[in-house]
Design a protein around this motif. Structure first.
Motif, PDB file in Angstrom:
ATOM      1  N   ALA A  13       0.844  -1.185   0.000  1.00  0.00           N
ATOM      2  CA  ALA A  13       0.000   0.000   0.000  1.00  0.00           C
ATOM      3  C   ALA A  13       0.877   1.232   0.000  1.00  0.00           C
ATOM      4  O   ALA A  13       1.957   1.237   0.594  1.00  0.00           O
ATOM      5  CB  ALA A  13      -0.928   0.011   1.214  1.00  0.00           C
ATOM      6  N   GLU A  14       0.390   2.252  -0.687  1.00  0.00           N
ATOM      7  CA  GLU A  14       1.128   3.508  -0.763  1.00  0.00           C
ATOM      8  C   GLU A  14       0.172   4.683  -0.607  1.00  0.00           C
ATOM      9  O   GLU A  14      -1.011   4.590  -0.927  1.00  0.00           O
ATOM     10  CB  GLU A  14       1.849   3.629  -2.115  1.00  0.00           C
ATOM     11  CG  GLU A  14       2.939   2.626  -2.355  1.00  0.00           C
ATOM     12  CD  GLU A  14       3.632   2.854  -3.688  1.00  0.00           C
ATOM     13  OE1 GLU A  14       4.723   2.306  -3.867  1.00  0.00           O
ATOM     14  OE2 GLU A  14       3.083   3.580  -4.541  1.00  0.00           O
ATOM     15  N   LYS A  59       1.496  11.121  -1.729  1.00  0.00           N
ATOM     16  CA  LYS A  59       1.448  12.560  -1.450  1.00  0.00           C
ATOM     17  C   LYS A  59       0.537  12.868  -0.276  1.00  0.00           C
ATOM     18  O   LYS A  59       0.132  14.005  -0.078  1.00  0.00           O
ATOM     19  CB  LYS A  59       0.988  13.315  -2.696  1.00  0.00           C
ATOM     20  CG  LYS A  59       1.938  13.174  -3.875  1.00  0.00           C
ATOM     21  CD  LYS A  59       1.468  13.982  -5.063  1.00  0.00           C
ATOM     22  CE  LYS A  59       2.437  13.838  -6.239  1.00  0.00           C
ATOM     23  NZ  LYS A  59       1.987  14.601  -7.432  1.00  0.00           N
ATOM     24  N   GLY A  60       0.236  11.850   0.499  1.00  0.00           N
ATOM     25  CA  GLY A  60      -0.630  12.070   1.647  1.00  0.00           C
ATOM     26  C   GLY A  60      -2.072  12.331   1.295  1.00  0.00           C
ATOM     27  O   GLY A  60      -2.838  12.778   2.154  1.00  0.00           O
ATOM     28  N   SER A  61      -2.439  12.050   0.041  1.00  0.00           N
ATOM     29  CA  SER A  61      -3.841  12.251  -0.334  1.00  0.00           C
ATOM     30  C   SER A  61      -4.457  10.894  -0.659  1.00  0.00           C
ATOM     31  O   SER A  61      -4.816  10.161   0.260  1.00  0.00           O
ATOM     32  CB  SER A  61      -3.953  13.216  -1.509  1.00  0.00           C
ATOM     33  OG  SER A  61      -3.187  12.758  -2.613  1.00  0.00           O
ATOM     34  N   PHE A  62      -4.535  10.506  -1.937  1.00  0.00           N
ATOM     35  CA  PHE A  62      -5.114   9.211  -2.278  1.00  0.00           C
ATOM     36  C   PHE A  62      -4.139   8.091  -1.916  1.00  0.00           C
ATOM     37  O   PHE A  62      -2.943   8.317  -1.693  1.00  0.00           O
ATOM     38  CB  PHE A  62      -5.484   9.165  -3.760  1.00  0.00           C
ATOM     39  CG  PHE A  62      -4.304   9.049  -4.684  1.00  0.00           C
ATOM     40  CD1 PHE A  62      -3.649  10.188  -5.140  1.00  0.00           C
ATOM     41  CD2 PHE A  62      -3.833   7.805  -5.085  1.00  0.00           C
ATOM     42  CE1 PHE A  62      -2.553  10.102  -5.981  1.00  0.00           C
ATOM     43  CE2 PHE A  62      -2.742   7.700  -5.929  1.00  0.00           C
ATOM     44  CZ  PHE A  62      -2.097   8.842  -6.372  1.00  0.00           C
ATOM     45  N   SER A  63      -4.688   6.885  -1.860  1.00  0.00           N
ATOM     46  CA  SER A  63      -3.868   5.709  -1.550  1.00  0.00           C
ATOM     47  C   SER A  63      -4.164   4.612  -2.562  1.00  0.00           C
ATOM     48  O   SER A  63      -5.260   4.560  -3.136  1.00  0.00           O
ATOM     49  CB  SER A  63      -4.171   5.215  -0.142  1.00  0.00           C
ATOM     50  OG  SER A  63      -3.475   4.017   0.147  1.00  0.00           O
ATOM     51  N   THR A  64      -3.187   3.748  -2.774  1.00  0.00           N
ATOM     52  CA  THR A  64      -3.394   2.558  -3.598  1.00  0.00           C
ATOM     53  C   THR A  64      -3.026   1.319  -2.798  1.00  0.00           C
ATOM     54  O   THR A  64      -2.120   1.355  -1.948  1.00  0.00           O
ATOM     55  CB  THR A  64      -2.549   2.599  -4.881  1.00  0.00           C
ATOM     56  OG1 THR A  64      -1.174   2.730  -4.532  1.00  0.00           O
ATOM     57  CG2 THR A  64      -2.969   3.749  -5.778  1.00  0.00           C
ATOM     58  N   LEU A  65      -3.758   0.261  -3.057  1.00  0.00           N
ATOM     59  CA  LEU A  65      -3.474  -1.048  -2.487  1.00  0.00           C
ATOM     60  C   LEU A  65      -3.264  -2.008  -3.645  1.00  0.00           C
ATOM     61  O   LEU A  65      -4.151  -2.181  -4.479  1.00  0.00           O
ATOM     62  CB  LEU A  65      -4.625  -1.517  -1.604  1.00  0.00           C
ATOM     63  CG  LEU A  65      -4.485  -2.907  -0.974  1.00  0.00           C
ATOM     64  CD1 LEU A  65      -3.370  -2.917   0.068  1.00  0.00           C
ATOM     65  CD2 LEU A  65      -5.802  -3.363  -0.330  1.00  0.00           C
ATOM     66  N   GLU A  66      -2.090  -2.610  -3.713  1.00  0.00           N
ATOM     67  CA  GLU A  66      -1.772  -3.540  -4.791  1.00  0.00           C
ATOM     68  C   GLU A  66      -1.640  -4.946  -4.226  1.00  0.00           C
ATOM     69  O   GLU A  66      -1.033  -5.147  -3.168  1.00  0.00           O
ATOM     70  CB  GLU A  66      -0.479  -3.158  -5.505  1.00  0.00           C
ATOM     71  CG  GLU A  66      -0.138  -4.104  -6.662  1.00  0.00           C
ATOM     72  CD  GLU A  66       1.184  -3.793  -7.345  1.00  0.00           C
ATOM     73  OE1 GLU A  66       2.010  -3.067  -6.758  1.00  0.00           O
ATOM     74  OE2 GLU A  66       1.390  -4.289  -8.465  1.00  0.00           O
TER      75      GLU A  66
END
Lengths: 115, 114
Positions: free
Chosen positions: B67-68, B71-78
């Motif tokens: 997970a990332e 920029k402290g806004s949206f996140s992604t989970l791979e």
């Protein structure tokens, strides 16, 4: 580690009757306690929370919950159930300690309000 | 709608493929959480960000999960090399930084691995 028990899989209640959904918890120290509701194909919606102070907490849609420290319980109640209250209800707990931000959820209770 | 937004809502993938989910939190929330929910169970904590820093990870988050929140806004989970056991609803939530505040959840991404 914190945990929640919701002992009943399903709660059936007639419309207009009082509704109670039971929750007991286990946590180190004092708890923050939450109730969420989930409708089909929807995310969890926040209902109410206990932080400190008055043991009776009032929330959205006429729901309330009573914190009982000696019994480690936080039962959800509504005086008069509506058919639209039929949904999945989750109790959750987190300790009041800095650095622990994970909510522990119970398995949920399906509430069915019968017209 | 200013709530938590997740994309896609549904994802069907073949075993062994990689998938990525996105979460857009409520704009003023600096905390972001990922949970996984399987049928008949409550949500289980996966990981948590404060701003761009990933501060907690569950043991449920195997090496195939990352997970990332760059920029402290949206996140992604791979999820890499998906397995049938990864089939679940993946929920994102956000909150402000105060300890006693509730988290607001998105509608989730339902993953089916075939």
């Amino acid at each position: 580690a914190q945990s929640v028990a919701q002992p009943e899989d399903q709660v059936n209640v007639a419309e207009g009757n009082p509704l109670t959904v039971k929750c007991t918890y286990s946590v180190s120290g004092n708890p923050y306690l939450f109730w969420y509701v989930q409708y089909p194909n929807r995310g969890l919606q926040f209902l109410l929370k206990y932080i400190t102070g008055d043991n009776l907490v009032k929330g959205s849609y006429g729901f309330e919950a009573e914190f009982n420290k000696s019994q480690t319980s936080f039962h959800l109640k509504k005086p008069s159930a509506l058919v639209s209250d039929s949904a999945l209800y989750f109790c959750a707990v987190r300790p009041q300690s800095y650095g622990n931000n994970r909510l522990a959820f119970g398995k949920g209770n399906q509430v069915v309000v019968i017209p | 709608d200013t709530g938590v937004s997740q994309d896609p809502r549904h994802k069907i993938t073949k075993r062994g493929q990689n998938v990525t989910f996105r979460c857009d939190p409520i704009s003023e929330h600096n905390r972001l959480y990922w949970y996984r929910q399987t049928l008949g169970q409550g949500p289980e904590f996966l990981t948590y960000f404060q701003n761009e820093a990933q501060l907690e990870k569950s043991r449920l988050l195997s090496d195939r999960f990352s997970a990332e929140r760059p920029k402290g806004s949206f996140s992604t989970l791979e999820i890499q090399r998906t397995e049938q056991g990864d089939s679940a609803m993946y929920l994102c939530a956000s909150s402000v930084a105060e300890m006693n505040t509730e988290a607001f959840f998105g509608q989730g991404t339902r993953l089916t691995v075939v």
